[in-house]
Design a protein around this motif. Structure first.
Motif, PDB file in Angstrom:
ATOM      1  N   GLY A   1       0.775  -1.234   0.000  1.00  0.00           N
ATOM      2  CA  GLY A   1       0.000   0.000   0.000  1.00  0.00           C
ATOM      3  C   GLY A   1       0.806   1.282   0.000  1.00  0.00           C
ATOM      4  O   GLY A   1       2.002   1.302   0.284  1.00  0.00           O
ATOM      5  N   TRP A   2       0.109   2.372  -0.335  1.00  0.00           N
ATOM      6  CA  TRP A   2       0.679   3.718  -0.256  1.00  0.00           C
ATOM      7  C   TRP A   2      -0.344   4.621   0.410  1.00  0.00           C
ATOM      8  O   TRP A   2      -1.548   4.552   0.140  1.00  0.00           O
ATOM      9  CB  TRP A   2       1.018   4.260  -1.646  1.00  0.00           C
ATOM     10  N   PHE A   3       0.125   5.489   1.314  1.00  0.00           N
ATOM     11  CA  PHE A   3      -0.701   6.397   2.097  1.00  0.00           C
ATOM     12  C   PHE A   3      -0.349   7.830   1.733  1.00  0.00           C
ATOM     13  O   PHE A   3       0.825   8.158   1.540  1.00  0.00           O
ATOM     14  CB  PHE A   3      -0.410   6.161   3.585  1.00  0.00           C
ATOM     15  N   ALA A   4      -1.357   8.696   1.637  1.00  0.00           N
ATOM     16  CA  ALA A   4      -1.134  10.125   1.421  1.00  0.00           C
ATOM     17  C   ALA A   4      -2.085  10.902   2.322  1.00  0.00           C
ATOM     18  O   ALA A   4      -3.267  10.587   2.404  1.00  0.00           O
ATOM     19  CB  ALA A   4      -1.376  10.491  -0.044  1.00  0.00           C
ATOM     20  N   GLN A   5      -1.556  11.897   3.028  1.00  0.00           N
ATOM     21  CA  GLN A   5      -2.376  12.750   3.888  1.00  0.00           C
ATOM     22  C   GLN A   5      -2.288  14.179   3.379  1.00  0.00           C
ATOM     23  O   GLN A   5      -1.221  14.641   2.975  1.00  0.00           O
ATOM     24  CB  GLN A   5      -1.916  12.699   5.337  1.00  0.00           C
ATOM     25  N   PHE A   6      -3.412  14.868   3.421  1.00  0.00           N
ATOM     26  CA  PHE A   6      -3.513  16.230   2.912  1.00  0.00           C
ATOM     27  C   PHE A   6      -4.091  17.156   3.968  1.00  0.00           C
ATOM     28  O   PHE A   6      -4.858  16.734   4.822  1.00  0.00           O
ATOM     29  CB  PHE A   6      -4.462  16.271   1.704  1.00  0.00           C
ATOM     30  N   TYR A   7      -3.740  18.446   3.859  1.00  0.00           N
ATOM     31  CA  TYR A   7      -4.378  19.494   4.641  1.00  0.00           C
ATOM     32  C   TYR A   7      -5.009  20.474   3.656  1.00  0.00           C
ATOM     33  O   TYR A   7      -4.341  20.940   2.723  1.00  0.00           O
ATOM     34  CB  TYR A   7      -3.378  20.228   5.535  1.00  0.00           C
ATOM     35  N   ASN A   8      -6.281  20.781   3.836  1.00  0.00           N
ATOM     36  CA  ASN A   8      -6.980  21.726   2.976  1.00  0.00           C
ATOM     37  C   ASN A   8      -6.987  23.091   3.647  1.00  0.00           C
ATOM     38  O   ASN A   8      -7.764  23.339   4.562  1.00  0.00           O
ATOM     39  CB  ASN A   8      -8.409  21.247   2.704  1.00  0.00           C
ATOM     40  N   ALA A   9      -6.127  23.989   3.182  1.00  0.00           N
ATOM     41  CA  ALA A   9      -6.039  25.335   3.738  1.00  0.00           C
ATOM     42  C   ALA A   9      -6.998  26.296   3.042  1.00  0.00           C
ATOM     43  O   ALA A   9      -7.049  27.471   3.379  1.00  0.00           O
ATOM     44  CB  ALA A   9      -4.607  25.856   3.617  1.00  0.00           C
ATOM     45  N   GLY A  10      -7.753  25.799   2.080  1.00  0.00           N
ATOM     46  CA  GLY A  10      -8.676  26.652   1.331  1.00  0.00           C
ATOM     47  C   GLY A  10      -9.994  26.865   2.047  1.00  0.00           C
ATOM     48  O   GLY A  10     -10.236  26.362   3.148  1.00  0.00           O
ATOM     49  N   THR A  11     -10.875  27.609   1.388  1.00  0.00           N
ATOM     50  CA  THR A  11     -12.194  27.916   1.950  1.00  0.00           C
ATOM     51  C   THR A  11     -13.297  27.078   1.313  1.00  0.00           C
ATOM     52  O   THR A  11     -14.466  27.248   1.630  1.00  0.00           O
ATOM     53  CB  THR A  11     -12.521  29.408   1.761  1.00  0.00           C
ATOM     54  N   THR A  12     -12.933  26.201   0.396  1.00  0.00           N
ATOM     55  CA  THR A  12     -13.884  25.278  -0.226  1.00  0.00           C
ATOM     56  C   THR A  12     -13.338  23.863  -0.118  1.00  0.00           C
ATOM     57  O   THR A  12     -12.135  23.653   0.067  1.00  0.00           O
ATOM     58  CB  THR A  12     -14.119  25.616  -1.715  1.00  0.00           C
ATOM     59  N   GLY A  13     -14.221  22.889  -0.271  1.00  0.00           N
ATOM     60  CA  GLY A  13     -13.806  21.496  -0.213  1.00  0.00           C
ATOM     61  C   GLY A  13     -12.913  21.117  -1.379  1.00  0.00           C
ATOM     62  O   GLY A  13     -12.889  21.789  -2.411  1.00  0.00           O
ATOM     63  N   VAL A  14     -12.180  20.032  -1.202  1.00  0.00           N
ATOM     64  CA  VAL A  14     -11.265  19.560  -2.231  1.00  0.00           C
ATOM     65  C   VAL A  14     -11.294  18.038  -2.260  1.00  0.00           C
ATOM     66  O   VAL A  14     -11.520  17.398  -1.228  1.00  0.00           O
ATOM     67  CB  VAL A  14      -9.833  20.099  -1.969  1.00  0.00           C
TER      68      VAL A  14
END
Length: 121
Positions: A99-112
């Protein structure tokens, strides 16, 4: 005056670095978020796998996974975002044997929408 010059130099450096980075946002609507079903592309010796899209709310963190087919292991990978350039990849690494894991942070004002990808050999 010196603080202002320092600010201008710092701002110019940040802009120059930011302009040189690839934009991972896409132009068309992504598929609706779904289970992390892998899609194979490329030749049989080294397949490129992508996981399903995962929604990340504004100001939130989101995780995405993808798995290589049985008998293959990830040799590299990362994450891809859609919808805004304010989604940051905060972590990306191999998990389990396949497997491969990726984590994100959404710093925007809308969903992504985000997803993980892996190169499997």
């Amino acid at each position: 005056m010196n603080r202002f010059k320092l600010f201008l130099v710092t701002a110019a450096s940040v802009l120059a670095i930011g302009l040189g980075l690839p934009n991972t946002a896409m132009a068309a609507d992504p598929p609706k978020p779904s289970a992390n079903t892998a899609q194979v592309s490329g030749d049989e010796s080294s397949a490129y796998e992508t996981g399903g899209w995962v929604y990340v709310a504004p100001g939130g963190y989101g995780s995405a996974y993808v798995y290589c087919p049985t008998g293959r292991t990830p040799t590299g990978g990362g994450g891809q975002s859609y919808g805004t350039v304010r989604a940051f990849l905060t972590d990306s690494y191999a998990v389990d044997p396949r497997g491969w894991f990726a984590q994100f942070y959404n710093a925007g004002t809308t969903g992504v929408s985000v997803r993980a990808y892996a190169r499997c050999a």
